[in-house]
Design an enzyme around this catalytic site. Structure first.
Site, PDB file in Angstrom:
ATOM      1  N   GLY A 113       0.823  -1.200   0.000  1.00 28.31           N
ATOM      2  CA  GLY A 113       0.000   0.000   0.000  1.00 28.31           C
ATOM      3  C   GLY A 113       0.856   1.249   0.000  1.00 28.31           C
ATOM      4  O   GLY A 113       2.089   1.191   0.102  1.00 28.31           O
ATOM      5  N   ASP A 114       0.223   2.387  -0.165  1.00 23.90           N
ATOM      6  CA  ASP A 114       0.891   3.698  -0.082  1.00 23.90           C
ATOM      7  C   ASP A 114       1.884   3.946  -1.208  1.00 23.90           C
ATOM      8  O   ASP A 114       2.781   4.766  -1.078  1.00 23.90           O
ATOM      9  CB  ASP A 114       1.606   3.874   1.274  1.00 23.90           C
ATOM     10  CG  ASP A 114       0.673   3.723   2.450  1.00 23.90           C
ATOM     11  OD1 ASP A 114      -0.264   4.525   2.562  1.00 23.90           O
ATOM     12  OD2 ASP A 114       0.863   2.792   3.256  1.00 23.90           O
ATOM     13  N   HIS A 164      -5.633   7.647  -0.098  1.00 22.97           N
ATOM     14  CA  HIS A 164      -5.013   7.903  -1.392  1.00 22.97           C
ATOM     15  C   HIS A 164      -4.853   9.411  -1.576  1.00 22.97           C
ATOM     16  O   HIS A 164      -5.837  10.117  -1.801  1.00 22.97           O
ATOM     17  CB  HIS A 164      -5.859   7.296  -2.501  1.00 22.97           C
ATOM     18  CG  HIS A 164      -6.023   5.811  -2.398  1.00 22.97           C
ATOM     19  ND1 HIS A 164      -6.801   5.078  -3.272  1.00 22.97           N
ATOM     20  CD2 HIS A 164      -5.496   4.918  -1.522  1.00 22.97           C
ATOM     21  CE1 HIS A 164      -6.744   3.802  -2.933  1.00 22.97           C
ATOM     22  NE2 HIS A 164      -5.970   3.680  -1.868  1.00 22.97           N
ATOM     23  N   GLN A 197      -5.244  -0.598  -0.531  1.00 22.54           N
ATOM     24  CA  GLN A 197      -4.163  -1.355   0.092  1.00 22.54           C
ATOM     25  C   GLN A 197      -3.210  -1.893  -0.980  1.00 22.54           C
ATOM     26  O   GLN A 197      -3.072  -1.289  -2.019  1.00 22.54           O
ATOM     27  CB  GLN A 197      -4.698  -2.473   0.993  1.00 22.54           C
ATOM     28  CG  GLN A 197      -5.460  -1.999   2.226  1.00 22.54           C
ATOM     29  CD  GLN A 197      -6.931  -1.822   1.970  1.00 22.54           C
ATOM     30  OE1 GLN A 197      -7.581  -2.646   1.336  1.00 22.54           O
ATOM     31  NE2 GLN A 197      -7.492  -0.738   2.461  1.00 22.54           N
ATOM     32  N   LEU A 229      10.094   8.761  -7.940  1.00 22.80           N
ATOM     33  CA  LEU A 229      11.432   8.788  -8.521  1.00 22.80           C
ATOM     34  C   LEU A 229      12.230  10.000  -8.083  1.00 22.80           C
ATOM     35  O   LEU A 229      13.462  10.032  -8.243  1.00 22.80           O
ATOM     36  CB  LEU A 229      11.333   8.730 -10.049  1.00 22.80           C
ATOM     37  CG  LEU A 229      11.111   7.309 -10.594  1.00 22.80           C
ATOM     38  CD1 LEU A 229      10.454   7.342 -11.954  1.00 22.80           C
ATOM     39  CD2 LEU A 229      12.414   6.544 -10.647  1.00 22.80           C
ATOM     40  N   ASP A 230      11.557  10.988  -7.502  1.00 26.18           N
ATOM     41  CA  ASP A 230      12.276  12.139  -6.970  1.00 26.18           C
ATOM     42  C   ASP A 230      13.090  11.776  -5.731  1.00 26.18           C
ATOM     43  O   ASP A 230      13.911  12.578  -5.264  1.00 26.18           O
ATOM     44  CB  ASP A 230      11.306  13.280  -6.639  1.00 26.18           C
ATOM     45  CG  ASP A 230      10.088  12.824  -5.849  1.00 26.18           C
ATOM     46  OD1 ASP A 230       9.526  11.761  -6.175  1.00 26.18           O
ATOM     47  OD2 ASP A 230       9.691  13.530  -4.905  1.00 26.18           O
TER      48      ASP A 230
END
Length: 416
Positions: A12-13, A43, A223, A329-330
């Site tokens: 999740g997350d 979310h 989830q 990706l940062d």
């Protein structure tokens, strides 16, 4: 219709909300269909102008004008939490969220009695807590399985006598089992549920077939697959099917099986909120997530290096995907590494659904495993695609839709 199903291939997350928001911003979308979970979902969507909302029951495309939400019968609906969420959406400039909502009358209700019982059980576990969010979703599912003909459902909100009887039986059973519950009297709950029934369009299961033929839909999961009720690492799991299975059932019922693309979402960091295995966890990683703070029920938000072993397992458990959305990706840099194998394990294999003893044994094995870490790749999307044997179709370099970059524009819209 080029429907898309979005599922998290971690714990999740990973950013499902921001991916769903991008999908709804980048093409005409009729409806976001929620197909598992409930009010415990979180979310996060951030707009370029700084507005932010944590979507729990409303679809994460709700910021986009005209995009509707449908809560399918596989969602556990909490009308009280839904009202609070609608209030916050109004405050951030979306006053019509409830007007764009339909709810399947067969969906289970999460009530204050489920929430109180959930918290009582989790507190009683002491140091062996499972990591529940404390919102009663799993408790509602368990009660629905034990008492399928008596469990409170969304349609009951329009029938006060039926709902009164079912809430009373629910309260009495849970009180007999757990003792007094920290929850209001039944009579105090009924007006709120009646108001919900008056305000929201409650529909039957046949409604969704028309929606799916009216325009493109995005199926938004909750989830992650590594928390799946059958394939997750027991007992640190959710009472919910977190794979594509529920969405596929809904499409099949509408005569539209095979018409949706399967999109898996992953972070470049493997994270977990709550206890349970996280083999690549590394407290030295210099990350924090202000939108996933520590809380009394799940504890702190945990960070690990990218765990290709766990994510390969999730892919297998989910039945594969057409492509990946790779987020955060940062955060890449020399400190973040990749795990291609554990010290004692190269590959995890899903077992048959329902074998929780097997899953518990797998959990014990993972709690003893140690990661073998390789250096950070110079090209993260290429490395993840190679390790998982799946193309990365979308990359995310920040929280907004404008921070998303489609790697293969056509592939993110074509059905499987």
């Amino acid at each position: 219709m080029n429907h898309v199903m979005v599922v998290d291939l971690g714990y999740g997350d990973a950013g499902k909300g921001t991916v769903v928001d991008w999908l709804c911003a980048s093409r005409p979308v009729h409806t976001v269909v929620r197909f598992n979970g409930g009010a415990q979902a979180a979310h996060n969507v951030v707009l370029r102008d700084g507005r932010h909302h944590t979507f729990a029951q409303f679809g994460s495309g709700t910021f986009r004008p005209g995009v509707r939400t449908h809560l399918s019968r596989h969602v556990v609906v909490d009308p009280l939490a839904l009202a609070a969420e609608a209030d916050h959406l109004t405050a951030v400039g979306v006053p019509d969220a409830l007007d764009r909502l339909t709810v399947d009358g067969e969906a289970l209700l999460a009530t204050p009695y489920h929430r109180a019982a959930n918290r009582a059980r989790e507190i009683a576990r002491g140091a062996d807590r499972h990591g529940s969010c404390g919102l009663g979703v799993g408790e509602a599912v368990a009660y629905g399985l034990a008492h399928p003909d008596e469990a409170p459902r969304v349609a009951d909100c329009a029938h006060p006598a039926v709902l009164r009887r079912r809430l009373t039986a629910l309260r009495d059973r849970l009180t007999a089992e757990l003792g007094p519950l920290d929850a209001p009297p039944v009579e105090d709950c009924l007006p709120a549920y009646a108001a919900f029934a008056d305000r929201v369009a409650i529909v039957d299961r046949a409604h969704l077939a028309g929606v799916l033929r009216a325009g493109t839909c995005v199926f938004e999961g909750a989830q992650g697959v590594l928390l799946d009720e059958w394939h997750g690492f027991h007992p640190y799991t959710t009472w919910s099917t977190t794979t594509f299975a529920n969405a596929e059932v809904l499409l099949d019922e509408a005569g539209l099986a095979g018409t949706a693309q399967r999109l898996g979402v992953l972070r470049v960091t493997t994270t977990r909120h709550g206890p349970g295995p996280l083999v690549t966890e590394d407290p030295a990683l210099p990350f924090a997530d202000p939108r996933n703070p520590a809380n009394p029920w799940q504890g702190r938000f945990r960070f690990g290096h990218f765990d290709a072993v766990a994510h390969r397992y999730a892919l297998a458990a989910a039945g594969g995907v057409d492509g990946l959305a790779l987020t955060h990706l940062d955060l890449t840099g020399p400190t973040l590494r990749i795990c291609r194998r554990y010290d004692t394990v190269d590959r995890l294999t899903p077992g048959p659904a329902g074998d929780v003893d097997r899953q518990a044994a797998l959990t014990a094995r993972l709690l003893r495993a140690r990661p073998v870490l390789d250096e950070a790749p110079t090209d993260w999307p290429a490395a993840v695609a190679a390790e998982l044997g799946t193309p990365v179709l979308l990359t995310s370099h920040g929280p907004t839709a404008e921070d998303k970059v489609p790697a293969l524009a056509a592939a993110v819209s074509a059905p499987r």
